[in-house]
Design a protein around this motif. Structure first.
Motif, PDB file in Angstrom:
ATOM      1  N   ILE A 164       0.768  -1.064   0.228  1.00 20.04           N
ATOM      2  CA  ILE A 164       0.085  -0.104   0.034  1.00 20.04           C
ATOM      3  C   ILE A 164       0.838   1.194   0.041  1.00 20.04           C
ATOM      4  O   ILE A 164       2.082   1.225   0.127  1.00 20.04           O
ATOM      5  N   ARG A 165       0.185   2.369  -0.306  1.00 15.78           N
ATOM      6  CA  ARG A 165       1.061   3.657  -0.501  1.00 15.78           C
ATOM      7  C   ARG A 165       0.354   4.433   0.758  1.00 15.78           C
ATOM      8  O   ARG A 165      -0.837   4.438   1.047  1.00 15.78           O
ATOM      9  N   CYS A 166       1.055   5.349   1.346  1.00 18.62           N
ATOM     10  CA  CYS A 166       0.929   6.270   2.106  1.00 18.62           C
ATOM     11  C   CYS A 166      -0.042   7.237   1.853  1.00 18.62           C
ATOM     12  O   CYS A 166       0.081   7.716   0.835  1.00 18.62           O
TER      13      CYS A 166
ATOM     14  N   VAL B 235       7.044  12.322  -2.137  1.00 13.62           N
ATOM     15  CA  VAL B 235       8.035  13.010  -2.908  1.00 13.62           C
ATOM     16  C   VAL B 235       9.303  12.307  -3.201  1.00 13.62           C
ATOM     17  O   VAL B 235       9.669  12.117  -4.615  1.00 13.62           O
ATOM     18  N   GLU B 236       9.706  11.443  -2.405  1.00 12.74           N
ATOM     19  CA  GLU B 236      10.823  10.397  -2.647  1.00 12.74           C
ATOM     20  C   GLU B 236      10.407   8.978  -3.071  1.00 12.74           C
ATOM     21  O   GLU B 236      10.208   8.341  -2.315  1.00 12.74           O
ATOM     22  N   HIS B 237      10.057   8.878  -4.212  1.00 15.26           N
ATOM     23  CA  HIS B 237       9.456   7.891  -4.772  1.00 15.26           C
ATOM     24  C   HIS B 237      10.250   6.466  -4.656  1.00 15.26           C
ATOM     25  O   HIS B 237       9.672   5.505  -4.784  1.00 15.26           O
ATOM     26  N   GLN B 238      11.504   6.753  -4.571  1.00 19.15           N
ATOM     27  CA  GLN B 238      12.386   5.499  -4.518  1.00 19.15           C
ATOM     28  C   GLN B 238      12.414   4.952  -3.143  1.00 19.15           C
ATOM     29  O   GLN B 238      12.977   3.881  -2.802  1.00 19.15           O
ATOM     30  N   LEU B 239      11.796   5.501  -2.042  1.00 19.60           N
ATOM     31  CA  LEU B 239      11.550   5.237  -0.681  1.00 19.60           C
ATOM     32  C   LEU B 239      10.583   3.952  -0.935  1.00 19.60           C
ATOM     33  O   LEU B 239       9.529   3.874  -1.382  1.00 19.60           O
ATOM     34  N   GLU B 240      10.860   2.687  -0.172  1.00 21.53           N
ATOM     35  CA  GLU B 240       9.868   1.875   0.116  1.00 21.53           C
ATOM     36  C   GLU B 240       8.864   2.160   1.172  1.00 21.53           C
ATOM     37  O   GLU B 240       8.925   2.894   1.870  1.00 21.53           O
ATOM     38  N   ASN B 241       7.349   1.643   0.688  1.00 18.64           N
ATOM     39  CA  ASN B 241       6.467   2.246   1.482  1.00 18.64           C
ATOM     40  C   ASN B 241       6.372   0.951   2.378  1.00 18.64           C
ATOM     41  O   ASN B 241       5.993   0.023   2.386  1.00 18.64           O
ATOM     42  N   ILE B 242       6.707   1.285   3.793  1.00 18.53           N
ATOM     43  CA  ILE B 242       6.977   0.378   4.944  1.00 18.53           C
ATOM     44  C   ILE B 242       5.574   0.763   5.995  1.00 18.53           C
ATOM     45  O   ILE B 242       5.745   2.019   6.188  1.00 18.53           O
ATOM     46  N   PHE B 243       4.959   0.143   6.453  1.00 19.10           N
ATOM     47  CA  PHE B 243       4.081  -0.033   7.296  1.00 19.10           C
ATOM     48  C   PHE B 243       4.215  -1.233   8.397  1.00 19.10           C
ATOM     49  O   PHE B 243       4.395  -2.296   8.094  1.00 19.10           O
TER      50      PHE B 243
ATOM     51  N   CYS C 236       5.569   8.883   8.603  1.00 20.08           N
ATOM     52  CA  CYS C 236       5.033   9.927   9.078  1.00 20.08           C
ATOM     53  C   CYS C 236       3.809   9.540  10.064  1.00 20.08           C
ATOM     54  O   CYS C 236       3.178  10.301  10.771  1.00 20.08           O
ATOM     55  N   GLU C 237       3.899   8.061  10.239  1.00 17.15           N
ATOM     56  CA  GLU C 237       2.925   7.506  11.212  1.00 17.15           C
ATOM     57  C   GLU C 237       1.360   7.848  10.744  1.00 17.15           C
ATOM     58  O   GLU C 237       0.312   7.492  11.751  1.00 17.15           O
ATOM     59  N   ALA C 238       1.024   8.046   9.553  1.00 20.46           N
ATOM     60  CA  ALA C 238      -0.028   8.098   8.886  1.00 20.46           C
ATOM     61  C   ALA C 238      -0.863   6.631   9.248  1.00 20.46           C
ATOM     62  O   ALA C 238      -0.131   5.553   9.099  1.00 20.46           O
ATOM     63  N   GLU C 239      -2.352   6.507   9.469  1.00 18.38           N
ATOM     64  CA  GLU C 239      -2.847   5.169   9.884  1.00 18.38           C
ATOM     65  C   GLU C 239      -3.642   4.713   8.735  1.00 18.38           C
ATOM     66  O   GLU C 239      -4.051   5.342   7.576  1.00 18.38           O
ATOM     67  N   TRP C 240      -3.637   3.298   8.553  1.00 17.82           N
ATOM     68  CA  TRP C 240      -4.032   2.471   7.446  1.00 17.82           C
ATOM     69  C   TRP C 240      -4.863   1.564   8.102  1.00 17.82           C
ATOM     70  O   TRP C 240      -4.183   0.572   8.976  1.00 17.82           O
TER      71      TRP C 240
ATOM     72  N   GLY D 171      -6.690  -4.440  12.801  1.00 18.24           N
ATOM     73  CA  GLY D 171      -5.888  -4.583  11.557  1.00 18.24           C
ATOM     74  C   GLY D 171      -5.283  -3.243  11.126  1.00 18.24           C
ATOM     75  O   GLY D 171      -5.315  -2.788  10.170  1.00 18.24           O
ATOM     76  N   THR D 172      -4.664  -2.326  12.112  1.00 20.43           N
ATOM     77  CA  THR D 172      -4.279  -1.010  11.920  1.00 20.43           C
ATOM     78  C   THR D 172      -2.888  -0.960  11.668  1.00 20.43           C
ATOM     79  O   THR D 172      -2.217  -1.414  12.638  1.00 20.43           O
ATOM     80  N   TYR D 173      -2.498  -0.302  10.671  1.00 17.61           N
ATOM     81  CA  TYR D 173      -1.133  -0.373  10.605  1.00 17.61           C
ATOM     82  C   TYR D 173      -0.728   1.373  10.196  1.00 17.61           C
ATOM     83  O   TYR D 173      -1.439   2.361  10.215  1.00 17.61           O
ATOM     84  N   ARG D 174       0.522   1.616  10.612  1.00 17.62           N
ATOM     85  CA  ARG D 174       0.761   3.020  10.535  1.00 17.62           C
ATOM     86  C   ARG D 174       2.264   3.187   9.615  1.00 17.62           C
ATOM     87  O   ARG D 174       3.047   2.201   9.488  1.00 17.62           O
TER      88      ARG D 174
END
Length: 151
Positions: free
Chosen positions: A107-109, A118-126, A141-145, A134-137
């Motif tokens: 998933i993407r933040c 902005v930094e598209h080469q960074l892995e999207n890590i949750f 940035c700690e945004a919730e998913w 089933g909540t991920y951050r």
């Protein structure tokens, strides 16, 4: 107009997995996120199968070497899904699936101010912050998913 029930018979597999009890309409999501759309494995996706427990459900049957399959993402995509591991045409295991502690590049933040926007080469890590819901951050940035299956 009467509703007619149709039944489809898909044969046994010799080695692989049966992913059952997938929420109706989520089978294609699992198919995509498990990378089955780009694999050489024989796959059967059954949509809208009758289910006493769920009303309707999707089922995935994957014929592949059992060592080549990573099931970690299944509970994140649909926590009601169950897995039967098949070897020599028989069920040899029914592993209990738990939310993975960390997921990468699935998933993407959603936060437009997150560095991953902005930094598209960074892995999207949750990382898993609440296993019950089933909540991920987001790692950055700690945004919730929350659990995408909506339950």
């Amino acid at each position: 107009m009467d509703k007619k029930e149709y039944k489809l018979n898909v044969g046994k597999i010799q080695e692989g997995f049966v992913i059952d009890h997938i929420h109706q309409g989520r089978g294609m999501d699992l198919y995509h996120y498990l990378g089955l759309d780009e694999s050489e494995y024989c796959v059967a996706l059954i949509k809208n199968a009758s289910s006493k427990k769920m009303g309707r459900k999707d089922i995935l049957k994957v014929e592949c070497p059992i060592d080549n399959f990573n099931m970690d993402i299944i509970p994140f995509l649909d926590h009601t899904a169950t897995v039967d591991v098949i070897k020599d045409g028989e069920i040899i295991d029914k592993p209990h699936l738990e939310f993975p502690k960390e997921i990468k590049n699935v998933i993407r933040c959603r936060n437009p101010r997150c560095i991953t926007s902005v930094e598209h080469q960074l892995e999207n890590i949750f990382y898993l912050s609440d296993a019950k819901n089933g909540t991920y951050r987001c790692h950055y940035c700690e945004a919730e998913w929350t659990d995408p299956s909506g339950d």
